[in-house]
Design a protein around this motif. Structure first.
Motif, PDB file in Angstrom:
ATOM      1  N   ILE B  22       0.820  -1.221   0.000  1.00  0.00           N
ATOM      2  CA  ILE B  22       0.000   0.000   0.000  1.00  0.00           C
ATOM      3  C   ILE B  22       0.850   1.265   0.000  1.00  0.00           C
ATOM      4  CG2 ILE B  22      -1.849   1.257   1.188  1.00  0.00           C
ATOM      5  CD1 ILE B  22      -2.921  -1.381   2.170  1.00  0.00           C
ATOM      6  N   ILE B  23       1.714   1.397   0.984  1.00  0.00           N
ATOM      7  CA  ILE B  23       2.457   2.659   1.089  1.00  0.00           C
ATOM      8  C   ILE B  23       3.424   2.819  -0.094  1.00  0.00           C
ATOM      9  CG2 ILE B  23       3.809   4.164   2.593  1.00  0.00           C
ATOM     10  CD1 ILE B  23       1.267   3.234   3.973  1.00  0.00           C
ATOM     11  N   TYR B  24       4.268   1.833  -0.300  1.00  0.00           N
ATOM     12  CA  TYR B  24       5.227   1.944  -1.399  1.00  0.00           C
ATOM     13  C   TYR B  24       4.495   1.946  -2.743  1.00  0.00           C
ATOM     14  CZ  TYR B  24       8.956   0.972   1.980  1.00  0.00           C
ATOM     15  OH  TYR B  24       9.821   1.031   3.046  1.00  0.00           O
ATOM     16  N   TYR B  25       3.433   1.146  -2.829  1.00  0.00           N
ATOM     17  CA  TYR B  25       2.700   1.048  -4.094  1.00  0.00           C
ATOM     18  C   TYR B  25       2.207   2.423  -4.531  1.00  0.00           C
ATOM     19  CZ  TYR B  25      -0.752  -0.357  -7.560  1.00  0.00           C
ATOM     20  OH  TYR B  25      -1.476  -0.487  -8.717  1.00  0.00           O
ATOM     21  N   TYR B  26       1.614   3.155  -3.623  1.00  0.00           N
ATOM     22  CA  TYR B  26       1.050   4.446  -4.004  1.00  0.00           C
ATOM     23  C   TYR B  26       2.055   5.591  -3.882  1.00  0.00           C
ATOM     24  CZ  TYR B  26      -3.600   2.349  -4.125  1.00  0.00           C
ATOM     25  OH  TYR B  26      -4.687   1.584  -4.425  1.00  0.00           O
ATOM     26  N   CYS B  27       2.880   5.548  -2.835  1.00  0.00           N
ATOM     27  CA  CYS B  27       3.701   6.721  -2.526  1.00  0.00           C
ATOM     28  C   CYS B  27       5.174   6.520  -2.877  1.00  0.00           C
ATOM     29  CB  CYS B  27       3.631   7.055  -1.035  1.00  0.00           C
ATOM     30  SG  CYS B  27       1.972   7.351  -0.434  1.00  0.00           S
ATOM     31  N   GLY B  28       5.529   5.363  -3.406  1.00  0.00           N
ATOM     32  CA  GLY B  28       6.935   5.028  -3.609  1.00  0.00           C
ATOM     33  C   GLY B  28       7.697   6.059  -4.434  1.00  0.00           C
ATOM     34  N   ASN B  29       8.907   6.327  -4.048  1.00  0.00           N
ATOM     35  CA  ASN B  29       9.814   7.187  -4.806  1.00  0.00           C
ATOM     36  C   ASN B  29      11.231   6.834  -4.376  1.00  0.00           C
ATOM     37  OD1 ASN B  29      10.772   8.964  -2.562  1.00  0.00           O
ATOM     38  ND2 ASN B  29       8.585   9.464  -2.454  1.00  0.00           N
ATOM     39  N   ASP B  30      12.205   7.377  -5.058  1.00  0.00           N
ATOM     40  CA  ASP B  30      13.591   6.992  -4.807  1.00  0.00           C
ATOM     41  C   ASP B  30      13.997   7.167  -3.339  1.00  0.00           C
ATOM     42  OD1 ASP B  30      13.062   9.676  -5.391  1.00  0.00           O
ATOM     43  OD2 ASP B  30      15.175  10.096  -5.817  1.00  0.00           O
ATOM     44  N   ILE B  31      13.480   8.187  -2.696  1.00  0.00           N
ATOM     45  CA  ILE B  31      13.901   8.453  -1.318  1.00  0.00           C
ATOM     46  C   ILE B  31      13.240   7.482  -0.345  1.00  0.00           C
ATOM     47  CG2 ILE B  31      13.877  10.172   0.536  1.00  0.00           C
ATOM     48  CD1 ILE B  31      13.997  12.267  -1.771  1.00  0.00           C
ATOM     49  N   LEU B  32      11.929   7.332  -0.479  1.00  0.00           N
ATOM     50  CA  LEU B  32      11.192   6.436   0.414  1.00  0.00           C
ATOM     51  C   LEU B  32      11.696   5.000   0.268  1.00  0.00           C
ATOM     52  CD1 LEU B  32       8.826   6.347   2.440  1.00  0.00           C
ATOM     53  CD2 LEU B  32       7.310   5.795   0.537  1.00  0.00           C
ATOM     54  N   THR B  90       7.039  13.578   5.671  1.00  0.00           N
ATOM     55  CA  THR B  90       7.061  12.246   6.273  1.00  0.00           C
ATOM     56  C   THR B  90       5.630  11.896   6.639  1.00  0.00           C
ATOM     57  OG1 THR B  90       7.413  13.094   8.501  1.00  0.00           O
ATOM     58  CG2 THR B  90       9.380  12.577   7.205  1.00  0.00           C
ATOM     59  N   LEU B  91       5.368  10.602   6.728  1.00  0.00           N
ATOM     60  CA  LEU B  91       4.000  10.120   6.879  1.00  0.00           C
ATOM     61  C   LEU B  91       3.938   9.134   8.042  1.00  0.00           C
ATOM     62  CD1 LEU B  91       1.173  10.077   5.391  1.00  0.00           C
ATOM     63  CD2 LEU B  91       2.018   8.043   4.205  1.00  0.00           C
ATOM     64  N   GLY B  92       3.353   9.554   9.149  1.00  0.00           N
ATOM     65  CA  GLY B  92       3.221   8.673  10.313  1.00  0.00           C
ATOM     66  C   GLY B  92       1.776   8.237  10.477  1.00  0.00           C
ATOM     67  N   LEU B  93       1.538   6.948  10.332  1.00  0.00           N
ATOM     68  CA  LEU B  93       0.172   6.428  10.402  1.00  0.00           C
ATOM     69  C   LEU B  93      -0.069   5.740  11.744  1.00  0.00           C
ATOM     70  CD1 LEU B  93      -0.024   4.659   6.910  1.00  0.00           C
ATOM     71  CD2 LEU B  93      -0.672   7.013   7.472  1.00  0.00           C
ATOM     72  N   ILE B  94      -1.160   6.065  12.381  1.00  0.00           N
ATOM     73  CA  ILE B  94      -1.600   5.305  13.554  1.00  0.00           C
ATOM     74  C   ILE B  94      -2.948   4.696  13.193  1.00  0.00           C
ATOM     75  CG2 ILE B  94      -2.240   5.393  15.991  1.00  0.00           C
ATOM     76  CD1 ILE B  94      -0.324   7.712  16.344  1.00  0.00           C
ATOM     77  N   LEU B  95      -2.917   3.410  12.890  1.00  0.00           N
ATOM     78  CA  LEU B  95      -4.115   2.713  12.438  1.00  0.00           C
ATOM     79  C   LEU B  95      -4.790   2.045  13.621  1.00  0.00           C
ATOM     80  CD1 LEU B  95      -2.521   0.933   9.328  1.00  0.00           C
ATOM     81  CD2 LEU B  95      -3.457   3.259   9.504  1.00  0.00           C
ATOM     82  N   GLU B  96      -6.097   2.016  13.578  1.00  0.00           N
ATOM     83  CA  GLU B  96      -6.836   1.312  14.621  1.00  0.00           C
ATOM     84  C   GLU B  96      -7.176  -0.079  14.110  1.00  0.00           C
ATOM     85  OE1 GLU B  96     -10.622   2.985  15.590  1.00  0.00           O
ATOM     86  OE2 GLU B  96     -10.848   1.791  17.404  1.00  0.00           O
ATOM     87  N   GLU B  97      -6.870  -1.054  14.921  1.00  0.00           N
ATOM     88  CA  GLU B  97      -7.281  -2.423  14.637  1.00  0.00           C
ATOM     89  C   GLU B  97      -8.742  -2.401  14.191  1.00  0.00           C
ATOM     90  OE1 GLU B  97      -7.401  -6.577  17.243  1.00  0.00           O
ATOM     91  OE2 GLU B  97      -7.791  -4.675  18.205  1.00  0.00           O
ATOM     92  N   GLY B  98      -9.021  -3.055  13.089  1.00  0.00           N
ATOM     93  CA  GLY B  98     -10.401  -3.082  12.611  1.00  0.00           C
ATOM     94  C   GLY B  98     -10.643  -2.169  11.418  1.00  0.00           C
ATOM     95  N   LEU B  99      -9.699  -1.274  11.134  1.00  0.00           N
ATOM     96  CA  LEU B  99      -9.831  -0.417   9.947  1.00  0.00           C
ATOM     97  C   LEU B  99      -9.860  -1.299   8.703  1.00  0.00           C
ATOM     98  CD1 LEU B  99      -9.689   2.472   8.618  1.00  0.00           C
ATOM     99  CD2 LEU B  99      -7.220   2.145   8.540  1.00  0.00           C
ATOM    100  N   GLU B 100     -10.795  -1.044   7.816  1.00  0.00           N
ATOM    101  CA  GLU B 100     -10.829  -1.818   6.575  1.00  0.00           C
ATOM    102  C   GLU B 100      -9.639  -1.443   5.699  1.00  0.00           C
ATOM    103  OE1 GLU B 100     -14.682  -1.379   4.638  1.00  0.00           O
ATOM    104  OE2 GLU B 100     -15.484  -1.184   6.673  1.00  0.00           O
ATOM    105  N   ILE B 101      -9.024  -2.457   5.147  1.00  0.00           N
ATOM    106  CA  ILE B 101      -7.833  -2.191   4.341  1.00  0.00           C
ATOM    107  C   ILE B 101      -8.181  -1.404   3.090  1.00  0.00           C
ATOM    108  CG2 ILE B 101      -6.045  -3.359   2.961  1.00  0.00           C
ATOM    109  CD1 ILE B 101      -5.533  -5.165   5.255  1.00  0.00           C
ATOM    110  N   ASP B 102      -9.378  -1.615   2.575  1.00  0.00           N
ATOM    111  CA  ASP B 102      -9.798  -0.824   1.422  1.00  0.00           C
ATOM    112  C   ASP B 102      -9.852   0.669   1.742  1.00  0.00           C
ATOM    113  OD1 ASP B 102      -9.889  -2.753  -0.434  1.00  0.00           O
ATOM    114  OD2 ASP B 102     -12.062  -3.087  -0.322  1.00  0.00           O
ATOM    115  N   LYS B 103     -10.288   0.973   2.939  1.00  0.00           N
ATOM    116  CA  LYS B 103     -10.314   2.382   3.332  1.00  0.00           C
ATOM    117  C   LYS B 103      -8.900   2.936   3.425  1.00  0.00           C
ATOM    118  CE  LYS B 103     -14.681   2.583   5.814  1.00  0.00           C
ATOM    119  NZ  LYS B 103     -15.338   2.635   7.134  1.00  0.00           N
TER     120      LYS B 103
END
Ligand code: SF4
Ligand code: SF4
Ligand SMILES: [Mg+2]
Ligand SMILES: [Mg+2]
Ligand SMILES: [Mg+2]
Ligand SMILES: [Mg+2]
Ligand SMILES: [Mg+2]
Ligand SMILES: [Mg+2]
Ligand SMILES: [Mg+2]
Ligand SMILES: [Mg+2]
Ligand SMILES: [Mg+2]
Ligand SMILES: [Mg+2]
Lengths: 374, 333, 77, 333, 374, 77
Positions: B22-32, B90-103
């Motif tokens: 997800i993260i690299y797929y959408y946001c990937g670039n040489d630095i990340l 920079t992108l810091g994600l705090i996900l809650e257990e139960g979040l749908e992956i599609d979302k």
């Protein structure tokens, strides 16, 4: 343009203000007009009206802010209920910041699922329905405008067979406190701006005593800028003509007999009782309480308040009562502006931007006075 | 697996998979894609500027955007209003257990698209998962890095009496759209959040005139609070004219129903600008040229040195505007 | 005392619920406290409930009174 | 007011007060006190490196530290293991309504003290408040900015067969201390988290030898997962010797009781180092000189190119170490 | 050094291994020794023992992993319970990732307060006590080691008068399934490593049939490296001497009669019943069920499982059953390593690192075979 | 089947609870399933409960057997 928009048309309003200013300057001597409705106070403040009027005119703020008139002990009781396991206090958001002895409902809300702000008492019933293991106590404050809605919530809870919904009762009624003010020997009012939304329920009748018994001009007013200016003008005209009538300047909403259906529901559920007002003390028949057949919805019958109110030890040192009664000016309160500020209010008058103390602090011209007989 | 579980945050295999898919797929670039503990950045020219914001909006999808778009716009805008050209987030994600992956995918896609539009790269990221009931679906922190060119010097500009207060469009749309989307109020409207990138607009503003004294974005706390901060910080009196404040009718309507003052509702795509009086017209014209500045209006001016904000009402009265004090909640009166 | 706003009824959902609209915002409104409400009526919304119907002709009369008074002001000046 | 309420996060007056009284009070410096939407940074020399991490540890106070110390150490360490000299941190707080303000103060004080020790400045901050029941007391994001000197080039180092795997101390202390402090397990021990700043140690390591191939900190997922990442990324086989792995007896004890393998427990103050065989001794000696490297040990070596991690057991058998897959939870078998 | 530490002394262990290796090479032909306990499997895997043994020795993995032997339908029932409003499933963490038809308990846990992992069934009782409005269903899986603890939880719930605690029953017993394996015509076992912790409860007696009736050497073994090596050596000695006894090589923990107090509590609450094993089908007397007087704690009596299990429509295509029975090798499963991986297991054998399929995937030498009679 | 670890009893709290210690870690242990437990005893801990007491002399015997066997291996080589 929706026809209601026309009540806000700036051009007419300026003309109305001009007319009003002219009239006031015609009259010599001080003129004191009291708006008894908190929403009028708020509207007047929002349009910056006070400073636009000549200096011989005072718009007095009456006891129409449900927050300001609710006694300290009520807040403490509400807080002690919220602190009880299995009890959730549902309240209009206005109450959140009002300080009790040691806490506020806002602080209790932060500690756990103890306080829930609602948009309507009907939402509180829904919460009770969805949380059968919790007692949901709704803080029943306000005046005749809100009373029918709260009555409806009781009927709703009854229909749903809920045994976990109750009211902490402090509903009040307007005409009795207005009479109390009129009778106050220190208070000298030349006219009343009567509360339009209270009147939308109870009609014009209950205000007639102002004119008939006390010879005071009174106008039932709406809340748009034009409504307020127009109503003040009507009062002025009567003052000039030395005439005392109760004029309905809000006929689009206020019927002579009010709203019979709402009144019926309100009277089905509630009956008159004595009520305690901050700064004014107990006033006969100025409150509403549940009729005997609805007493099962009274929080008073479900909880032991003696123990709760027994906790009331520390007082905040707030002089709100005296400020409300006009014995003190806000600036006379030693806490004013130092220990008591809008971010950290110690009394209800500092809680809302339109509270007497908050308004004073920010030098919006405040000319409120209200003397008690004591 | 359609749902975020605690295992997605334990540093192990599932987490790596999530990041790659997800993260690299959408946001990937040489630095990340250096994928190290920290990322090396190419050399930059100009003065470095940084800012950080966490986004905890509820609901996470709202009319006109989502938390991903908001998280990029918010931080890019904070760089932009300081005169900077935004480069990295920079992108810091705090996900809650139960979040749908599609979302999550929709949100990260939105992050990526908005970052692309802003011309910024996601340079580093982090993903944590908190137990169900200890989060809000997703919280996002974005921290931004940008550079300020040598020709821009907002820091030393002095605000003076007569300076004009300009806003790039209607106020409070974001805050109102968020409130309108909360179920408990049982309201609906066609209102959308104004959430937008401001970096092109601020660049245009700054190149249109040397008379810019201050730029900001009136987010949390709304216009009144943002102006109050300026008034306090710069020790000036700011006077607004009620009659020319651009407020959408839906925002007024919602404010009326819920008892909330639009002056305290957040915008997430508006620039608030203090400009020298003689430059105001040029600035306004430049702003109006931008697709997100078509609603630009002068709404007031600097009138003294009292560290306060006043509003001249339609009737000619004066209201003192305090910073936001309470929660924005519906009131009884 | 009590914030209340006029909304236009655009749909009657059932005996107790209607949809009101004001300035592009729709709101579910409880209509138990008023009688004989119809689509097109304006009602006064307080705390989730319609507490009164608006009387349109009375409104027009009030507006007319405003205008008269405003004209007075214009003339007297 | 002793408790965080939603009003502390609405952008208004209470929030400003909170920021001034706590954040600025403890962390204030010339850069943070610009108080603008974004902060201007002084000129830096060297290659820029950035990293971000959010911290969601439960409990927020634990033996050996707290979430504030952890948040600074974690990000400083990620810069440090990439060879960077850490300069600035941003601080994003997500507070839960109901958090005691005294706790917040203790945490921010801890942030400030740790930042001071690390020689980094808090350059920008943000505070959000989420409703009671939608957070974990406090979540912290720190994003770091550092510079790498011209003499350091970890990026191009090539890991080869024979290279030694070195760790600066016992493994899993942090993870075990956190587990031990969770009430539900009804355990107690004198174990403390190893949470510590690594930037001095990494500087020492890098100056002690030109033979450093890789540095990292085995945090989430523990030693096994960290090594697995290296093995995958660099396509090498790493072999550990069970018998020389430094594991504290309390960590072993807790692992036994809860059925958790210490190889998967996080450290928050250990450097994991891959060094050329001939340099290993010098590196170990340099590490042992540091007060936080006294427990340094060679624990294995690079033995091939199979992208995997093996453990030679005490008995001479071989175990393949997979990255962490499940939640670290007590198991039945 | 605590005397227990000596069981881990590396030097002795190496000598023991040497001895064992020598013995194995003495014996010609294949030797198959089955460890029936999942914890033995895990220990053997952790010390990397399999590959240290000569190639003529196979350590077979028996049906002693509670996860692997629990049938698919049980997981589905547990999931459907978790999905019910007002039901919370309490479970050992091992079960979280085991796939059911459409979900796992881990996914259900993520959706809301539906699944809670516990360290002990006694914790599940505490949860029930603190959440009176929730039915807490504990997934009662495991063997005789765990059964007394689960029995204790029932007595605890009874003492506390809880009506919201129940078991989803799938407790199993070891000796009957071992006999089933012995009787299996395709399976040819030379000796058994008997489960030391099961024996700590039930004693050595129940394993005697292996020697007496089937002429098989068997050793009750502990779980330290030395314990396992020593036990294997004891089996080897018996094989070499063509002797069949049941040796207690774990006497520090295993008494001849087991733990009478634990047995008494277990028998007070449970009684023998038929049980269904994944890959082996139904085996008489191989399970435990609540005695009639404790049936009020059976989830079966509180919920309608017909509707729940009716949902079992999609199968995952998992061949775990056949793998467990030895009809297929893991590599014969078409999902192996592609659609089924440790991060995304489709069957229980892929869930734990020591599961047959997971072990195979990572090329730790796996020599497991287990033939069914079908 | 079942992970279980030996812990030393360092405190008897009441009829049902003791405190066990292993390698510097203390753990509350339910002791209902065993009889006559005393401080100093080792017990086998499984799923929060002591499921058996350890027999120290039997342990020593087993260790002796280990050593004998290990010596065998040494000699035969
Ligand atoms: S200043 Fe504060 S404490 Fe004093 S009277 Fe006013 S509200 Fe009460
Ligand atoms: S590979 Fe997966 S699906 Fe196939 S038998 Fe093994 S566990 Fe079942
Ligand atoms: Mg409570
Ligand atoms: Mg790291
Ligand atoms: Mg990092
Ligand atoms: Mg921002
Ligand atoms: Mg990270
Ligand atoms: Mg900003
Ligand atoms: Mg910011
Ligand atoms: Mg880190
Ligand atoms: Mg911010
Ligand atoms: Mg459920």
């Amino acid at each position: 343009m929706n026809y209601l928009e026309q009540f806000r048309a700036a051009k007419i309003n300026s003309k109305l203000l001009e007319k009003l200013q002219q009239e006031f300057t015609v009259v010599k001597g001080k003129i004191k007009i009291m708006e008894v409705c908190g929403t009028h106070t708020q509207a007047i403040s929002k349009i910056g009206l006070r400073e636009l009027l000549p200096s011989n005119v005072e718009l007095l703020t009456g006891p129409g802010c449900p927050i300001c008139v609710t006694p300290f002990s009520y807040i403490d009781t509400a807080i002690s209920l919220a602190q009880q396991e299995g009890v959730m206090v549902a309240t209009f958001a206005d109450f959140l910041k009002v300080p009790g002895s040691n806490s506020t409902l806002e602080l209790e809300q932060a500690q756990g699922p103890n306080v829930k702000t609602v948009y309507s008492p009907l939402d509180a019933v829904k919460i009770a329905e969805n949380n059968p293991e919790q007692e949901v106590v709704f803080l029943a404050v306000g005046f005749e405008t809100t009373a029918p809605v709260i009555a409806l919530s009781i009927l709703d809870a009854q229909k749903k067979n809920l045994t976990n919904y109750s009211l902490l009762q402090a509903l009040k009624t307007m005409p009795p406190v207005m009479e109390e003010l009129v009778l106050n020997q220190y208070l000298d009012i030349d006219g009343f701006l009567c509360p339009g939304h209270v009147a939308s329920i109870i009609g014009v009748e209950p205000f007639q005593f102002l004119a008939k018994e006390y010879d005071l001009p009174a106008v039932v007013a709406g809340f748009e800028v034009g409504d307020i200016l127009f109503a003040l003008e009507q009062i002025m005209e009567m003052i000039v003509r030395q005439e005392a009538k109760v004029v309905n300047a809000y006929p689009r909403v206020v019927e002579q007999k009010g709203n019979p259906k709402a009144l019926k529901i309100m009277e089905q559920v509630f009956t008159s009782t004595v009520s305690r007002w901050r700064g004014l003390g107990k006033i006969t028949n100025s409150g509403l309480e549940l009729r005997p057949e609805y007493q099962e919805f009274a929080a008073e019958n479900k909880f032991d308040f003696a123990s709760a109110t027994g906790k009331v030890a520390k007082q905040s040192g707030c002089s709100c009562g005296e400020v409300l009664m006009g014995i003190k000016k806000p600036t006379d309160c030693e806490l004013f502006g130092t220990k008591c500020t809008p971010s950290h209010p110690l009394g209800p008058c500092m809680v809302s931007q339109e509270g007497s103390c908050a308004a004073y602090l920010y030098k919006v011209s405040v000319k409120m006075k209200l003397y008690s007989k004591e | 697996m359609k749902t975020i579980t605690l295992a997605h945050g334990n540093g192990g295999e599932l987490m790596q998979e999530l990041i790659k898919d997800i993260i690299y797929y959408y946001c990937g670039n040489d630095i990340l894609l250096q994928q190290d503990d920290a990322a090396y950045l190419p050399e930059v020219e100009g003065e470095l500027v940084t800012t950080t914001d966490s986004f905890v909006v509820d609901p996470i999808f709202f009319p006109g955007g989502d938390i991903g778009k908001l998280a990029v716009c918010g931080t890019v805008n904070d760089l932009a209003v300081n005169g900077a050209h935004p480069l990295y987030l920079t992108l810091g994600l705090i996900l809650e257990e139960g979040l749908e992956i599609d979302k999550l995918k929709r949100i990260i896609k939105s992050v990526a698209e908005t970052a692309r539009k802003a011309g910024v790269k996601i340079a580093a990221g982090d993903t944590k998962v908190v137990p169900q009931g200890k989060g809000g679906g997703i919280y996002i922190n974005t921290t931004g890095l940008g550079v300020v060119g040598p020709d821009i010097n907002l820091q030393d500009a002095k605000i003076e009496t007569g300076d004009k207060i300009i806003i790039s469009g209607s106020i409070g749309d974001h805050g109102a759209a968020i409130l309108a989307s909360r179920e408990e109020f049982e309201v609906s409207s066609a209102l959308t959040s104004d959430c937008a990138l401001l970096n092109n607009l601020t660049a245009q503003i700054l190149s249109s005139s040397g008379g810019i004294k201050f730029l900001t974005d009136p987010t949390r706390g709304g216009l009144a609070t943002a102006l109050h901060e300026i008034a306090q910080q710069k020790q000036v009196t700011i006077n607004l004219e009620e009659e020319i404040l651009p407020i959408k009718k839906e925002v007024q309507g919602l404010g009326g129903i819920l008892g909330i003052d639009p002056l305290y509702l957040a915008s997430e795509g508006r620039v608030l600008c203090v400009a020298a009086a003689e430059e105001a017209e040029a600035v306004v014209n430049a702003m109006k040229d931008s697709p997100i500045g078509t609603g630009t209006a002068v709404i007031g001016e600097v009138t003294g040195d009292k560290s306060r904000v006043c509003l001249t009402t339609n009737l000619g009265g004066t209201r003192i505007l305090r910073p936001l004090q309470k929660q924005l909640l519906p009131r009884l009166c | 005392m009590c914030i209340a706003v006029p909304v236009k009824v655009i749909e009657i959902v059932n005996d107790t619920e209607a949809v009101g609209a004001v300035k592009g915002v729709r709101k579910t409104v409880n209509i138990t406290l008023i009688s004989e409400v119809e689509v097109g009526d304006y009602v006064l919304l307080h705390s989730g409930c319609a507490i009164q119907k608006l009387n349109q002709s009375a409104a027009q009369e009030t507006l007319a009174a405003f205008r008269d008074l405003a004209q007075d002001a214009g003339e007297e000046r």
